[in-house]
Design a protein around this motif. Sequence first.
Motif: not given
Length: 55
Positions: A12, A15-16, A19, A48-49, A51-52
């Motif tokens: 969290g 996140d970047d 991704d 990606k969803d 790990t957001r």
Amino acid sequence: MSFINKIEDLAGKHDDKVDKGLDKVGAVAKKKASGHDEQIDKVVGKAKDATRPQD
């Protein structure tokens, strides 16, 4: 704090970076499994969803 909670917390906060890593993994997978780009993109998108950061 459990191991899973630590991983979720780090994912969290970064996140970047997660991704970007998923994009790189997707690119390698596309080279190895040519012709399956659509399926690979779908899986990378779901990862990606997942790990957001959750609100």
